[in-house]
Each structure stands twice: as C-alpha cells, then as structure tokens.
Design a protein around this motif. Structure first.
Motif, mmCIF file in Angstrom:
data_model
loop_
_atom_site.group_PDB
_atom_site.id
_atom_site.type_symbol
_atom_site.label_atom_id
_atom_site.label_comp_id
_atom_site.label_asym_id
_atom_site.label_seq_id
_atom_site.Cartn_x
_atom_site.Cartn_y
_atom_site.Cartn_z
ATOM 1 N N ALA A 1 0.811 -1.222 0.000
ATOM 2 C CA ALA A 1 0.000 0.000 0.000
ATOM 3 C C ALA A 1 0.847 1.276 0.000
ATOM 4 O O ALA A 1 0.462 2.273 -0.594
ATOM 5 N N TRP A 2 2.018 1.248 0.647
ATOM 6 C CA TRP A 2 2.862 2.449 0.740
ATOM 7 C C TRP A 2 4.040 2.425 -0.229
ATOM 8 O O TRP A 2 4.692 3.453 -0.418
ATOM 9 N N ASP A 3 4.320 1.283 -0.854
ATOM 10 C CA ASP A 3 5.529 1.143 -1.672
ATOM 11 C C ASP A 3 5.643 2.208 -2.761
ATOM 12 O O ASP A 3 6.701 2.782 -2.958
ATOM 13 N N ASP A 4 4.587 2.430 -3.478
ATOM 14 C CA ASP A 4 4.630 3.345 -4.615
ATOM 15 C C ASP A 4 3.736 4.566 -4.409
ATOM 16 O O ASP A 4 3.321 5.205 -5.373
ATOM 17 N N GLN A 5 3.456 4.907 -3.164
ATOM 18 C CA GLN A 5 2.538 6.005 -2.868
ATOM 19 C C GLN A 5 2.971 7.312 -3.533
ATOM 20 O O GLN A 5 2.139 8.092 -3.973
ATOM 21 N N TRP A 6 4.280 7.538 -3.640
ATOM 22 C CA TRP A 6 4.776 8.781 -4.241
ATOM 23 C C TRP A 6 4.263 8.956 -5.665
ATOM 24 O O TRP A 6 3.996 10.080 -6.092
ATOM 25 N N ILE A 7 4.103 7.849 -6.392
ATOM 26 C CA ILE A 7 3.625 7.919 -7.782
ATOM 27 C C ILE A 7 2.230 8.537 -7.827
ATOM 28 O O ILE A 7 1.908 9.298 -8.741
ATOM 29 N N PHE A 8 1.415 8.242 -6.825
ATOM 30 C CA PHE A 8 0.027 8.674 -6.810
ATOM 31 C C PHE A 8 -0.153 10.097 -6.262
ATOM 32 O O PHE A 8 -1.275 10.593 -6.167
ATOM 33 N N TRP A 9 0.958 10.731 -5.927
ATOM 34 C CA TRP A 9 0.970 12.163 -5.602
ATOM 35 C C TRP A 9 1.709 12.945 -6.682
ATOM 36 O O TRP A 9 1.198 13.929 -7.201
ATOM 37 N N VAL A 10 2.911 12.488 -7.006
ATOM 38 C CA VAL A 10 3.742 13.201 -7.983
ATOM 39 C C VAL A 10 3.090 13.197 -9.363
ATOM 40 O O VAL A 10 2.983 14.242 -10.013
ATOM 41 N N GLY A 11 2.631 12.030 -9.828
ATOM 42 C CA GLY A 11 2.012 11.930 -11.154
ATOM 43 C C GLY A 11 0.805 12.847 -11.316
ATOM 44 O O GLY A 11 0.763 13.659 -12.244
ATOM 45 N N PRO A 12 -0.174 12.774 -10.414
ATOM 46 C CA PRO A 12 -1.333 13.657 -10.537
ATOM 47 C C PRO A 12 -0.984 15.142 -10.442
ATOM 48 O O PRO A 12 -1.553 15.958 -11.158
ATOM 49 N N PHE A 13 -0.037 15.507 -9.592
ATOM 50 C CA PHE A 13 0.320 16.926 -9.488
ATOM 51 C C PHE A 13 1.018 17.415 -10.756
ATOM 52 O O PHE A 13 0.768 18.529 -11.205
ATOM 53 N N ILE A 14 1.859 16.578 -11.356
ATOM 54 C CA ILE A 14 2.494 16.964 -12.626
ATOM 55 C C ILE A 14 1.435 17.067 -13.723
ATOM 56 O O ILE A 14 1.413 18.030 -14.499
ATOM 57 N N GLY A 15 0.544 16.089 -13.812
ATOM 58 C CA GLY A 15 -0.526 16.122 -14.814
ATOM 59 C C GLY A 15 -1.411 17.343 -14.663
ATOM 60 O O GLY A 15 -1.787 17.983 -15.649
ATOM 61 N N ALA A 16 -1.725 17.704 -13.420
ATOM 62 C CA ALA A 16 -2.552 18.886 -13.158
ATOM 63 C C ALA A 16 -1.816 20.160 -13.564
ATOM 64 O O ALA A 16 -2.416 21.074 -14.137
ATOM 65 N N ALA A 17 -0.517 20.221 -13.273
ATOM 66 C CA ALA A 17 0.273 21.405 -13.637
ATOM 67 C C ALA A 17 0.335 21.570 -15.151
ATOM 68 O O ALA A 17 0.196 22.685 -15.671
ATOM 69 N N ILE A 18 0.521 20.483 -15.861
ATOM 70 C CA ILE A 18 0.560 20.546 -17.330
ATOM 71 C C ILE A 18 -0.790 21.003 -17.876
ATOM 72 O O ILE A 18 -0.858 21.838 -18.779
ATOM 73 N N ALA A 19 -1.878 20.470 -17.325
ATOM 74 C CA ALA A 19 -3.223 20.868 -17.777
ATOM 75 C C ALA A 19 -3.466 22.353 -17.519
ATOM 76 O O ALA A 19 -4.006 23.056 -18.374
ATOM 77 N N ALA A 20 -3.067 22.836 -16.344
ATOM 78 C CA ALA A 20 -3.252 24.257 -16.015
ATOM 79 C C ALA A 20 -2.439 25.129 -16.965
ATOM 80 O O ALA A 20 -2.949 26.122 -17.503
ATOM 81 N N PHE A 21 -1.191 24.752 -17.200
ATOM 82 C CA PHE A 21 -0.332 25.514 -18.105
ATOM 83 C C PHE A 21 -0.905 25.509 -19.515
ATOM 84 O O PHE A 21 -1.004 26.554 -20.164
ATOM 85 N N TYR A 22 -1.304 24.340 -19.982
ATOM 86 C CA TYR A 22 -1.842 24.211 -21.338
ATOM 87 C C TYR A 22 -3.100 25.067 -21.516
ATOM 88 O O TYR A 22 -3.228 25.805 -22.485
ATOM 89 N N HIS A 23 -4.007 24.975 -20.567
ATOM 90 C CA HIS A 23 -5.258 25.715 -20.696
ATOM 91 C C HIS A 23 -5.047 27.220 -20.565
ATOM 92 O O HIS A 23 -5.560 27.991 -21.371
ATOM 93 N N GLN A 24 -4.291 27.632 -19.556
ATOM 94 C CA GLN A 24 -4.142 29.057 -19.275
ATOM 95 C C GLN A 24 -3.215 29.776 -20.245
ATOM 96 O O GLN A 24 -3.489 30.903 -20.627
ATOM 97 N N TYR A 25 -2.114 29.133 -20.615
ATOM 98 C CA TYR A 25 -1.080 29.860 -21.347
ATOM 99 C C TYR A 25 -0.961 29.491 -22.818
ATOM 100 O O TYR A 25 -0.366 30.235 -23.581
ATOM 101 N N ILE A 26 -1.510 28.363 -23.217
ATOM 102 C CA ILE A 26 -1.460 28.005 -24.637
ATOM 103 C C ILE A 26 -2.814 28.236 -25.279
ATOM 104 O O ILE A 26 -2.943 29.026 -26.207
ATOM 105 N N LEU A 27 -3.860 27.589 -24.784
ATOM 106 C CA LEU A 27 -5.186 27.766 -25.378
ATOM 107 C C LEU A 27 -5.720 29.177 -25.189
ATOM 108 O O LEU A 27 -6.209 29.781 -26.129
ATOM 109 N N ARG A 28 -5.634 29.699 -23.963
ATOM 110 C CA ARG A 28 -6.142 31.038 -23.697
ATOM 111 C C ARG A 28 -5.367 32.089 -24.495
ATOM 112 O O ARG A 28 -5.932 33.013 -25.039
#
Length: 196
Positions: A155-182
C-alpha cells in the motif's frame, strides 16, 4: 459517482474532491493558497473516513481487494505508472478547465449545469485505460486514504507515484489551458478585432 459528487458539491466548494484538481486550479489562480491547502486536507481526511466506512461495512470485499490501495501492477515499472498517472490526471484536469471555463459559459449558458457530466465521463474513461496498470490513482486523496486504512503489503511502496504523477498532470493541464489555449484565443480575438 463522480458526476453526482461534483454536481452536489459544486455550490459548496466548487466540486473539489481531488487534490490534483485543486492544485491545477490553484496554479491557474482560481483558488487561493490557503483555500487550496484546506481543501487538500479536507479531501484527504474525507478519503480516510470513506475508506474506513468501506472497511467497516464490507470487510470481506475490502480484504479481498487489498483495501482498494493503489499499486503498480506486475509487468509494469514505476516510470510507466508515473506516465499513466500524469496522462490520466491531465485528461481529468483539462476536462475540468474546459467544462468550467467562464468564457465558454458566456456562449453556452447551459454548460454550468452540465459541467459535472464531462468531468464524470473523463474519470470513467481514464479508469478504463489505467486500472490494469495502477488501479487508477488520479486522485491523491483517494490513494492516500486507501493506503492509510489498509496500511499493509504494498500500500505504501509506490505512494509517491500517486501524488507526484497527478500533481504533474494537473500542472501541465493548467499551463496548457491558461497559457497556450487562452493565449491563442486572445491572439485570434485580437486579430479578428483589428480586421473589423
């Protein structure tokens, strides 16, 4: 279920049930730092309570399925799992931006009522693609809550993946929407006005 949860909580908190979504909205300056941190704490506590209730009411199923704790499936490495979490969360957070864009609301007045629907479908589609690889994290609070309550095996072995991955994905989505599409939309609008 995500559709229902977002719909029911949209008027209270904006439908924030995922720290990655909150992080993306914070980066886009749609949520203050204090509010984002408080949401993330509440989301994590809610996930812990939810997993505790599942364990209390469905103990056999809970134990048979490893408490719903996320882990990297056999045959996949951490890099693949991280990539899957980044892409899956990008799809979700970008859908949130697209479905709740106030510029779009001016054109499509029915969108605010329907915004939870595409968000729920995005979560569903991401689950179809990523369950065999990571059990589908894309929500750090849900992954954390399951790990806290199950608290054994991997349960704890790969927990970092489930924090780091979503935060990176969210940052890319925010950047893409705000600074490229907008930025592209503003530029296109500017050229349209100069021709008129």
């Amino acid at each position: 279920m995500i559709f229902i949860l977002v719909y029911c909580t949209a008027g209270i908190s904006g439908g924030h049930i995922n720290p990655a979504v909150t992080f993306g909205l914070f980066l886009a300056r749609k949520v203050s730092l204090i509010r984002a941190l408080m949401y993330m704490v509440a989301q994590s506590l809610g996930a812990i309570c939810g997993c505790g209730l599942v364990k209390a009411f469905q103990k056999t199923y809970y134990n048979n399925y490893g408490g719903g704790a996320n882990e990297v499936a056999d045959g996949f490495n951490n890099g693949t799992a991280l990539g899957v979490e980044i892409i899956g969360t990008f799809v979700l957070v970008y859908t949130v931006f697209a479905a709740t864009d106030p510029k779009r609301n001016a054109r499509d007045s029915h969108v605010p009522v329907l915004a939870p629907l595409p968000i729920g479908f995005a979560v569903f589609m991401v689950h179809l693609a990523t369950i065999p690889i990571t059990g589908t994290g894309i929500n750090p609070a849900r992954s954390f809550g399951a790990a806290v309550i199950y608290n054994k095996d991997k349960a704890w072995d790969d927990q970092w993946i489930f924090w780091v991955g979503p935060f990176i994905g969210a940052a890319i989505a925010a950047f893409y929407h705000q600074y490229i599409l907008r930025a592209a939309a503003i530029k296109a609008l500017g050229s349209f006005r100069s021709n008129a």
